[in-house]
Motif scaffolding. Structure first.
Motif, PDB file in Angstrom:
ATOM      1  N   GLU A  13     -26.813 -17.533  11.355  1.00  0.00           N
ATOM      2  CA  GLU A  13     -26.239 -18.810  11.785  1.00  0.00           C
ATOM      3  C   GLU A  13     -25.325 -18.578  12.978  1.00  0.00           C
ATOM      4  O   GLU A  13     -24.586 -17.593  13.025  1.00  0.00           O
ATOM      5  CB  GLU A  13     -25.455 -19.447  10.637  1.00  0.00           C
ATOM      6  CG  GLU A  13     -24.919 -20.828  10.966  1.00  0.00           C
ATOM      7  CD  GLU A  13     -24.211 -21.466   9.791  1.00  0.00           C
ATOM      8  OE1 GLU A  13     -24.622 -22.565   9.400  1.00  0.00           O
ATOM      9  OE2 GLU A  13     -23.252 -20.861   9.266  1.00  0.00           O
ATOM     10  N   THR A  14     -25.386 -19.496  13.946  1.00  0.00           N
ATOM     11  CA  THR A  14     -24.548 -19.364  15.130  1.00  0.00           C
ATOM     12  C   THR A  14     -24.341 -20.721  15.797  1.00  0.00           C
ATOM     13  O   THR A  14     -25.177 -21.612  15.678  1.00  0.00           O
ATOM     14  CB  THR A  14     -25.174 -18.386  16.148  1.00  0.00           C
ATOM     15  OG1 THR A  14     -24.305 -18.284  17.281  1.00  0.00           O
ATOM     16  CG2 THR A  14     -26.547 -18.843  16.610  1.00  0.00           C
ATOM     17  N   ASP A  15     -23.250 -20.830  16.545  1.00  0.00           N
ATOM     18  CA  ASP A  15     -23.033 -22.003  17.392  1.00  0.00           C
ATOM     19  C   ASP A  15     -23.442 -21.702  18.835  1.00  0.00           C
ATOM     20  O   ASP A  15     -23.233 -22.514  19.723  1.00  0.00           O
ATOM     21  CB  ASP A  15     -21.568 -22.456  17.323  1.00  0.00           C
ATOM     22  CG  ASP A  15     -20.599 -21.411  17.850  1.00  0.00           C
ATOM     23  OD1 ASP A  15     -21.023 -20.280  18.206  1.00  0.00           O
ATOM     24  OD2 ASP A  15     -19.387 -21.708  17.918  1.00  0.00           O
ATOM     25  N   GLN A  16     -24.046 -20.527  19.062  1.00  0.00           N
ATOM     26  CA  GLN A  16     -24.469 -20.143  20.404  1.00  0.00           C
ATOM     27  C   GLN A  16     -25.928 -20.494  20.689  1.00  0.00           C
ATOM     28  O   GLN A  16     -26.465 -20.124  21.729  1.00  0.00           O
ATOM     29  CB  GLN A  16     -24.239 -18.643  20.611  1.00  0.00           C
ATOM     30  CG  GLN A  16     -22.763 -18.290  20.591  1.00  0.00           C
ATOM     31  CD  GLN A  16     -22.516 -16.840  20.935  1.00  0.00           C
ATOM     32  OE1 GLN A  16     -23.152 -16.273  21.820  1.00  0.00           O
ATOM     33  NE2 GLN A  16     -21.580 -16.229  20.245  1.00  0.00           N
ATOM     34  N   TRP A  17     -26.567 -21.194  19.760  1.00  0.00           N
ATOM     35  CA  TRP A  17     -27.931 -21.702  19.949  1.00  0.00           C
ATOM     36  C   TRP A  17     -27.925 -23.213  19.786  1.00  0.00           C
ATOM     37  O   TRP A  17     -27.026 -23.785  19.167  1.00  0.00           O
ATOM     38  CB  TRP A  17     -28.890 -21.143  18.906  1.00  0.00           C
ATOM     39  CG  TRP A  17     -29.124 -19.670  18.907  1.00  0.00           C
ATOM     40  CD1 TRP A  17     -28.812 -18.754  19.870  1.00  0.00           C
ATOM     41  CD2 TRP A  17     -29.747 -18.927  17.852  1.00  0.00           C
ATOM     42  NE1 TRP A  17     -29.192 -17.505  19.480  1.00  0.00           N
ATOM     43  CE2 TRP A  17     -29.767 -17.583  18.243  1.00  0.00           C
ATOM     44  CE3 TRP A  17     -30.281 -19.265  16.617  1.00  0.00           C
ATOM     45  CZ2 TRP A  17     -30.317 -16.579  17.449  1.00  0.00           C
ATOM     46  CZ3 TRP A  17     -30.818 -18.282  15.820  1.00  0.00           C
ATOM     47  CH2 TRP A  17     -30.844 -16.944  16.245  1.00  0.00           C
ATOM     48  N   CYS A  18     -28.969 -23.856  20.309  1.00  0.00           N
ATOM     49  CA  CYS A  18     -29.221 -25.271  20.048  1.00  0.00           C
ATOM     50  C   CYS A  18     -30.736 -25.484  20.052  1.00  0.00           C
ATOM     51  O   CYS A  18     -31.491 -24.624  20.515  1.00  0.00           O
ATOM     52  CB  CYS A  18     -28.532 -26.158  21.084  1.00  0.00           C
ATOM     53  SG  CYS A  18     -29.229 -25.999  22.755  1.00  0.00           S
ATOM     54  N   LEU A  19     -31.164 -26.619  19.530  1.00  0.00           N
ATOM     55  CA  LEU A  19     -32.592 -26.949  19.472  1.00  0.00           C
ATOM     56  C   LEU A  19     -32.885 -28.087  20.444  1.00  0.00           C
ATOM     57  O   LEU A  19     -32.670 -29.256  20.144  1.00  0.00           O
ATOM     58  CB  LEU A  19     -32.996 -27.374  18.052  1.00  0.00           C
ATOM     59  CG  LEU A  19     -32.785 -26.344  16.949  1.00  0.00           C
ATOM     60  CD1 LEU A  19     -33.195 -26.933  15.596  1.00  0.00           C
ATOM     61  CD2 LEU A  19     -33.578 -25.082  17.230  1.00  0.00           C
ATOM     62  N   GLY A  20     -33.299 -27.730  21.652  1.00  0.00           N
ATOM     63  CA  GLY A  20     -33.710 -28.739  22.623  1.00  0.00           C
ATOM     64  C   GLY A  20     -32.603 -29.359  23.435  1.00  0.00           C
ATOM     65  O   GLY A  20     -32.821 -30.379  24.088  1.00  0.00           O
ATOM     66  N   CYS A  21     -31.411 -28.775  23.454  1.00  0.00           N
ATOM     67  CA  CYS A  21     -30.326 -29.338  24.265  1.00  0.00           C
ATOM     68  C   CYS A  21     -30.543 -28.976  25.738  1.00  0.00           C
ATOM     69  O   CYS A  21     -31.454 -28.226  26.089  1.00  0.00           O
ATOM     70  CB  CYS A  21     -28.962 -28.839  23.770  1.00  0.00           C
ATOM     71  SG  CYS A  21     -28.660 -27.075  24.060  1.00  0.00           S
TER      72      CYS A  21
END
Length: 196
Positions: A148-156
């Motif tokens: 888990e991370t806040d350094q990824w996003c899905l389609g931003c």
């Protein structure tokens, strides 16, 4: 007798009034519960989930499924794998969602939008955004990988965070976290493209 009837009528009116108040309070409570339920439903709507099958590469039997879930600014990854050799293996995100080659090399190198050296996730010396790390397969060749991370996003719109258009690669060997540019983790034994 009339006095008793009058007292009875007053009691009936008082009870009726109390019942109306209780009914009103019940309706208000139910209304509050419906509003709370609506808020919960809105929170669930903001969750994005994508799931892909992992396919064997490099003449392996490694397959499985990987799921990415984005909620409240965090992306979690869950990979369920089978067909591995017992022991440690590396898993990374690679730069291209192209699993067309038999050896998985069509995915390119590790996803590294910030141009850091390869390393262990979170290392002060630097690491790739695709450097997930190692996991252990059991004696039956099964494994579950959670990350888990806040350094990824899905389609931003942030190319330094967006993992859509990338690939997940499982390696036969272990990431040593120091060899450049990929940790010397060996052949690519399973692949999936992250295409939203």
């Amino acid at each position: 007798m009339k006095k008793l009837q009058l007292i009875g009528l007053i009691l009936v009116l008082a009870i009726s009034y109390q019942c109306k108040d209780a009914k009103k309070e019940t309706q208000e409570t139910m209304s509050d519960e419906v509003e709370a339920t609506e808020v919960i439903v809105e929170e669930v709507v903001d969750v994005e989930i994508i799931t892909f099958k992992m396919e064997p590469k490099s003449e392996s039997m490694v397959q499985g499924e990987v799921t990415f879930t984005e909620s409240d600014g965090m992306v979690s990854m869950s990979a369920v794998l089978s067909g591995l050799t017992e022991g440690e293996h590396a898993i990374h995100i690679h730069e291209k969602a192209d699993c067309s080659s038999d050896d998985g090399k069509s995915t390119g190198g590790h996803w590294n939008p910030t141009h850091e050296p390869h390393g262990k996730w979170g290392a002060v010396e630097g690491y790739h955004k695709g450097d997930i790390g190692n996991f252990t397969a059991d004696e039956e060749g099964n494994a579950v990988v959670e990350f888990e991370t806040d350094q990824w996003c899905l389609g931003c719109d942030d190319e330094n965070k967006n993992i859509v258009g990338k690939a997940v690669i499982v390696h036969q060997g272990v990431d040593d976290f120091t060899s450049q540019p990929s940790g010397a983790a060996g052949p690519r034994v399973s692949c999936t493209g992250i295409i939203n």
